[in-house]
Motif scaffolding. Structure first.
Motif, PDB file in Angstrom:
ATOM      1  N   UNK A 146       0.854  -1.195   0.000  1.00 55.70           N
ATOM      2  CA  UNK A 146       0.000   0.000   0.000  1.00 55.70           C
ATOM      3  C   UNK A 146       0.887   1.241   0.000  1.00 55.70           C
ATOM      4  N   UNK A 147       0.716   2.080  -0.989  1.00 55.48           N
ATOM      5  CA  UNK A 147       1.454   3.342  -1.061  1.00 55.48           C
ATOM      6  C   UNK A 147       0.470   4.474  -1.319  1.00 55.48           C
ATOM      7  N   UNK A 148       0.845   5.642  -0.938  1.00 55.89           N
ATOM      8  CA  UNK A 148      -0.008   6.809  -1.185  1.00 55.89           C
ATOM      9  C   UNK A 148       0.382   7.454  -2.507  1.00 55.89           C
ATOM     10  N   UNK A 149      -0.599   7.615  -3.368  1.00 54.31           N
ATOM     11  CA  UNK A 149      -0.356   8.258  -4.664  1.00 54.31           C
ATOM     12  C   UNK A 149       0.118   9.692  -4.488  1.00 54.31           C
ATOM     13  N   UNK A 150      -0.282  10.306  -3.389  1.00 49.95           N
ATOM     14  CA  UNK A 150       0.106  11.703  -3.165  1.00 49.95           C
ATOM     15  C   UNK A 150       1.608  11.844  -3.008  1.00 49.95           C
ATOM     16  N   UNK A 151       2.274  10.761  -2.560  1.00 46.72           N
ATOM     17  CA  UNK A 151       3.724  10.824  -2.414  1.00 46.72           C
ATOM     18  C   UNK A 151       4.415  10.888  -3.762  1.00 46.72           C
ATOM     19  N   UNK A 152       3.729  10.428  -4.802  1.00 46.36           N
ATOM     20  CA  UNK A 152       4.344  10.366  -6.124  1.00 46.36           C
ATOM     21  C   UNK A 152       3.960  11.547  -7.002  1.00 46.36           C
ATOM     22  N   UNK A 153       2.690  11.881  -7.067  1.00 48.84           N
ATOM     23  CA  UNK A 153       2.258  12.952  -7.975  1.00 48.84           C
ATOM     24  C   UNK A 153       1.462  14.036  -7.276  1.00 48.84           C
ATOM     25  N   UNK A 154       1.305  13.937  -5.952  1.00 47.82           N
ATOM     26  CA  UNK A 154       0.512  14.944  -5.249  1.00 47.82           C
ATOM     27  C   UNK A 154      -0.941  14.535  -5.217  1.00 47.82           C
ATOM     28  N   UNK A 155      -1.629  14.885  -4.160  1.00 49.48           N
ATOM     29  CA  UNK A 155      -3.029  14.481  -4.022  1.00 49.48           C
ATOM     30  C   UNK A 155      -3.914  15.235  -4.986  1.00 49.48           C
ATOM     31  N   UNK A 199      -5.730  18.497 -16.528  1.00 46.47           N
ATOM     32  CA  UNK A 199      -6.330  17.262 -17.050  1.00 46.47           C
ATOM     33  C   UNK A 199      -5.252  16.239 -17.405  1.00 46.47           C
ATOM     34  N   UNK A 200      -4.162  16.718 -17.997  1.00 45.45           N
ATOM     35  CA  UNK A 200      -3.062  15.815 -18.343  1.00 45.45           C
ATOM     36  C   UNK A 200      -2.451  15.193 -17.090  1.00 45.45           C
ATOM     37  N   UNK A 201      -2.334  15.996 -16.030  1.00 48.80           N
ATOM     38  CA  UNK A 201      -1.779  15.482 -14.780  1.00 48.80           C
ATOM     39  C   UNK A 201      -2.681  14.410 -14.175  1.00 48.80           C
ATOM     40  N   UNK A 202      -3.993  14.626 -14.236  1.00 47.27           N
ATOM     41  CA  UNK A 202      -4.931  13.644 -13.692  1.00 47.27           C
ATOM     42  C   UNK A 202      -4.873  12.338 -14.479  1.00 47.27           C
ATOM     43  N   UNK A 203      -4.775  12.451 -15.810  1.00 46.66           N
ATOM     44  CA  UNK A 203      -4.666  11.251 -16.638  1.00 46.66           C
ATOM     45  C   UNK A 203      -3.367  10.506 -16.347  1.00 46.66           C
ATOM     46  N   UNK A 204      -2.278  11.273 -16.168  1.00 47.04           N
ATOM     47  CA  UNK A 204      -0.988  10.653 -15.867  1.00 47.04           C
ATOM     48  C   UNK A 204      -1.035   9.936 -14.525  1.00 47.04           C
ATOM     49  N   UNK A 205      -1.726  10.534 -13.554  1.00 44.86           N
ATOM     50  CA  UNK A 205      -1.839   9.917 -12.232  1.00 44.86           C
ATOM     51  C   UNK A 205      -2.620   8.609 -12.312  1.00 44.86           C
ATOM     52  N   UNK A 206      -3.705   8.596 -13.084  1.00 42.82           N
ATOM     53  CA  UNK A 206      -4.497   7.378 -13.249  1.00 42.82           C
ATOM     54  C   UNK A 206      -3.684   6.292 -13.949  1.00 42.82           C
ATOM     55  N   UNK A 207      -2.916   6.700 -14.950  1.00 42.63           N
ATOM     56  CA  UNK A 207      -2.087   5.739 -15.673  1.00 42.63           C
ATOM     57  C   UNK A 207      -1.024   5.141 -14.758  1.00 42.63           C
ATOM     58  N   UNK A 208      -0.423   6.000 -13.920  1.00 44.05           N
ATOM     59  CA  UNK A 208       0.593   5.531 -12.989  1.00 44.05           C
ATOM     60  C   UNK A 208      -0.014   4.578 -11.959  1.00 44.05           C
TER      61      UNK A 208
END
Length: 226
Positions: A3-12, A204-213
């Motif tokens: 379990x990791x927090x996505x916020x640590x990688x791309x921000x919440x 929008x690009x950042x949100x898509x990148x976060x979902x892809x990651x």
């Protein structure tokens, strides 16, 4: 599964949403500044828009032969000949402009008569020499031969032949004026909207990148939260 927090990688996403709202708010004062702008460029744009007011003559679908000659650089250089060719010939505007480039200036009947009566060398001069001589006599003797007056009257006659801008010319004028405004002032409405659009596309690009990651991590057995 780890379990990791996505916020640590791309921000919440919450933080991203706040940034988006803050960016949108920041554009508000830029837009307001553009609306209150009173620079010369703003006034020029307003003037361009006023061209299409109801008080202006109806815009023609296309320009006449006379107008095309009257507004040309060739006519500005040789106005008397331009008027003469428009009135005395049926030549197209293209052919008239060609003749204006190639032929000496046209001298009025008054000027020719004065020079014939008062210059013993006149009959021996070629057309270009006659134009130069007529100009010289006019400049040195208070326009006694009417050369300058005739030229001025020809310019005024051409002015009367000019027509209102066509719809396409109006659109082009307003577009050019808007481009000048945007180039000179970063706080115009167009520039503010362009920055806001770029910011929204970035979010929008950042949100898509976060979902892809997040999806890629999940396939490796790690579930990113957030």
């Amino acid at each position: 599964m780890g379990m990791f927090s996505l916020s640590h990688l791309v921000g919440s996403r919450k933080k991203m949403k706040k940034q988006k709202n803050a960016a949108a708010q920041s554009f508000g004062h830029l837009t307001a500044g553009a609306e209150n702008d009173t620079t010369d460029n703003q006034q020029e744009q307003n003037a361009a828009v006023l061209i299409v007011s109801d008080e202006q003559p109806e815009a023609p679908k296309k320009h006449s032969r006379s107008h095309n000659v009257a507004v040309s650089e060739e006519a500005a250089e040789s106005p008397a000949l331009a008027v003469h060719l428009l009135r005395e010939t049926d030549l197209s505007s293209k052919k008239i402009r060609a003749r204006l480039r190639d032929e000496p200036e046209y001298l009025s009947k008054f000027t020719v008569k004065y020079m014939e009566d008062n210059d013993p060398t006149w009959e021996f001069l070629d057309d270009e020499e006659r134009v130069r001589k007529a100009f010289q006599v006019s400049a040195q003797n208070g326009d006694i031969n009417g050369y300058t007056t005739a030229r001025h009257q020809a310019v005024q006659a051409l002015k009367k032949m000019e027509e209102p801008l066509t719809q396409e010319e109006l659109k082009a004028l307003i577009a050019r004026t808007a481009d000048m405004m945007n180039a000179a002032n970063p706080n115009t409405t167009d520039n503010a909207e362009a920055r806001q659009k770029a910011d929204e596309e970035y979010q929008r690009d950042m949100e898509k990148a976060a979902e892809k990651l997040k999806s890629a991590y999940k396939e490796t057995g790690i579930d990113l939260r957030g």
